[in-house]
Write a protein that holds these residues in place. Structure first.
Motif, mmCIF file in Angstrom:
data_model
loop_
_atom_site.group_PDB
_atom_site.id
_atom_site.type_symbol
_atom_site.label_atom_id
_atom_site.label_comp_id
_atom_site.label_asym_id
_atom_site.label_seq_id
_atom_site.Cartn_x
_atom_site.Cartn_y
_atom_site.Cartn_z
ATOM 1 N N ILE A 1 -25.448 -1.092 -3.033
ATOM 2 C CA ILE A 1 -25.761 -2.490 -2.756
ATOM 3 C C ILE A 1 -24.938 -3.345 -3.723
ATOM 4 O O ILE A 1 -25.138 -3.250 -4.937
ATOM 5 C CB ILE A 1 -27.267 -2.786 -2.985
ATOM 6 C CG1 ILE A 1 -28.164 -1.753 -2.307
ATOM 7 C CG2 ILE A 1 -27.608 -4.215 -2.599
ATOM 8 C CD1 ILE A 1 -28.088 -1.710 -0.814
ATOM 9 N N PRO A 2 -24.030 -4.179 -3.241
ATOM 10 C CA PRO A 2 -23.247 -5.021 -4.145
ATOM 11 C C PRO A 2 -24.074 -6.231 -4.618
ATOM 12 O O PRO A 2 -23.739 -7.389 -4.364
ATOM 13 C CB PRO A 2 -22.047 -5.428 -3.283
ATOM 14 C CG PRO A 2 -22.591 -5.437 -1.888
ATOM 15 C CD PRO A 2 -23.613 -4.334 -1.846
ATOM 16 N N ALA A 3 -25.158 -5.957 -5.301
ATOM 17 C CA ALA A 3 -26.145 -6.987 -5.644
ATOM 18 C C ALA A 3 -25.561 -8.119 -6.478
ATOM 19 O O ALA A 3 -25.813 -9.299 -6.207
ATOM 20 C CB ALA A 3 -27.329 -6.348 -6.363
ATOM 21 N N THR A 4 -24.779 -7.778 -7.485
ATOM 22 C CA THR A 4 -24.213 -8.818 -8.339
ATOM 23 C C THR A 4 -23.220 -9.669 -7.563
ATOM 24 O O THR A 4 -23.213 -10.898 -7.694
ATOM 25 C CB THR A 4 -23.564 -8.194 -9.599
ATOM 26 O OG1 THR A 4 -24.596 -7.510 -10.330
ATOM 27 C CG2 THR A 4 -22.925 -9.247 -10.479
ATOM 28 N N VAL B 1 -25.542 -15.305 -10.522
ATOM 29 C CA VAL B 1 -25.540 -13.874 -10.794
ATOM 30 C C VAL B 1 -26.917 -13.377 -11.257
ATOM 31 O O VAL B 1 -27.250 -12.207 -11.101
ATOM 32 C CB VAL B 1 -24.418 -13.517 -11.785
ATOM 33 C CG1 VAL B 1 -24.731 -13.999 -13.173
ATOM 34 C CG2 VAL B 1 -24.119 -12.046 -11.773
ATOM 35 N N ALA B 2 -27.728 -14.273 -11.805
ATOM 36 C CA ALA B 2 -29.057 -13.885 -12.305
ATOM 37 C C ALA B 2 -29.992 -13.436 -11.186
ATOM 38 O O ALA B 2 -31.018 -12.817 -11.462
ATOM 39 C CB ALA B 2 -29.690 -15.048 -13.071
ATOM 40 N N ALA B 3 -29.645 -13.684 -9.949
ATOM 41 C CA ALA B 3 -30.494 -13.285 -8.824
ATOM 42 C C ALA B 3 -30.212 -11.860 -8.350
ATOM 43 O O ALA B 3 -30.857 -11.375 -7.417
ATOM 44 C CB ALA B 3 -30.322 -14.257 -7.661
ATOM 45 N N ALA B 4 -29.289 -11.154 -8.992
ATOM 46 C CA ALA B 4 -28.934 -9.792 -8.567
ATOM 47 C C ALA B 4 -30.134 -8.854 -8.602
ATOM 48 O O ALA B 4 -30.274 -7.976 -7.742
ATOM 49 C CB ALA B 4 -27.807 -9.238 -9.439
ATOM 50 N N ASN B 5 -31.025 -9.041 -9.571
ATOM 51 C CA ASN B 5 -32.201 -8.173 -9.654
ATOM 52 C C ASN B 5 -33.093 -8.301 -8.417
ATOM 53 O O ASN B 5 -33.644 -7.313 -7.928
ATOM 54 C CB ASN B 5 -33.000 -8.443 -10.935
ATOM 55 C CG ASN B 5 -33.569 -9.840 -11.016
ATOM 56 O OD1 ASN B 5 -33.095 -10.775 -10.362
ATOM 57 N ND2 ASN B 5 -34.572 -10.015 -11.853
#
Length: 190
Positions: A113-116, A126-130
Motif C-alpha cells: 500500500i503506497p500509504a505515504t 503525509v501525516a495521514a499515511a497511518n
C-alpha cells in the motif's frame, strides 16, 4: 479467536495513534475483547516505534503479541528490526510501499500500500499515511470494521474538525485501495 496485529514504523508517523484507533474500534464498536500496547526507541520522534493490538472473542490472558497474524510495516528500519521476528510465512504483511522495500519472497501474503504517497499526493498531508494504511488493514483482513474505525476516529478527534475530515478521507482511500488489491488479486510477494 485470538488475532494479533503488530504495526511498526518510526516516531512521528502516528503508529501509536493507529494502534489506539484500532483497539478502540474493535473494543467499543466491534464488541471484541482488546489489548493494546506500544513501545518506542530511544527518541520518540524519528526513532523506532511499535504498537500491538490483540483482538479476541474471549478474555485476553496475555496482552502482548506472541505470533502476529498481521504485521504492518511503515518504514525500512522497522522492517529490518521486526520482520525477523516472524516465523509464520503465512502472516499477512501490509507494507507502506512508499517507504519499505525488498520483503522476502518466503512471505506469501504481502500487500503493498503506497500509504505515504497517497497521503502526500492525494490528501496533501503525509501525516495521514497511518490512517490510509489502517483503512487498508480493515479491507484486507476484516479484523476491524470500517465503521468501527471511523467511529473511533470521530470519538478521538471530535473537537478537531479539519484533522477529523482528513483522517476520515484517508481511511476511505486506504480501505478502497485494499479492496482494489483484493478484487484484482494483486497480493504481491516480495
Amino acid at each position: 479467536m485470538r488475532k494479533e496485529i503488530v504495526a511498526a514504523g518510526f516516531g512521528g508517523q502516528g503508529i501509536v495513534f493507529m494502534g489506539i484507533i484500532a483497539a478502540t474500534a474493535a473494543g467499543i464498536y466491534d464488541d471484541k475483547e482488546v489489548a493494546q500496547s506500544q513501545s518506542y526507541g530511544p527518541s520518540a520522534r524519528g526513532g523506532a516505534c511499535r504498537t500491538e493490538v490483540i483482538l479476541s472473542d474471549e478474555k485476553i490472558d496475555y496482552g502482548k503479541s506472541i505470533k502476529p497474524d498481521v504485521m504492518v510495516l511503515m518504514s525500512q528500519p522497522a522492517k529490518e528490526k521486526y520482520l525477523g521476528e516472524l516465523e509464520d510465512e503465512n502472516t499477512i504483511l501490509i507494507i507502506d510501499s512508499s517507504l519499505v522495500e525488498n520483503v522476502s519472497e518466503k512471505f506469501k501474503n504481502v500487500y503493498k500500500i503506497p500509504a505515504t504517497d497517497i497521503a502526500e499526493k492525494e490528501l496533501g498531508n503525509v501525516a495521514a499515511a497511518n490512517m490510509v494504511i489502517l483503512g487498508a488493514v480493515s479491507s484486507i483482513t476484516n479484523l476491524i470494521s470500517l465503521d468501527g474505525i471511523k467511529s473511533a476516529v470521530r470519538q478521538k478527534l471530535e473537537n478537531k474538525q479539519k484533522v477529523l475530515e482528513l483522517n476520515l478521507t484517508a481511511i476511505d482511500k486506504g480501505y478502497q485501495y485494499g479492496k482494489n488489491i483484493l478484487h484484482g488479486s494483486d497480493c504481491l510477494n516480495g
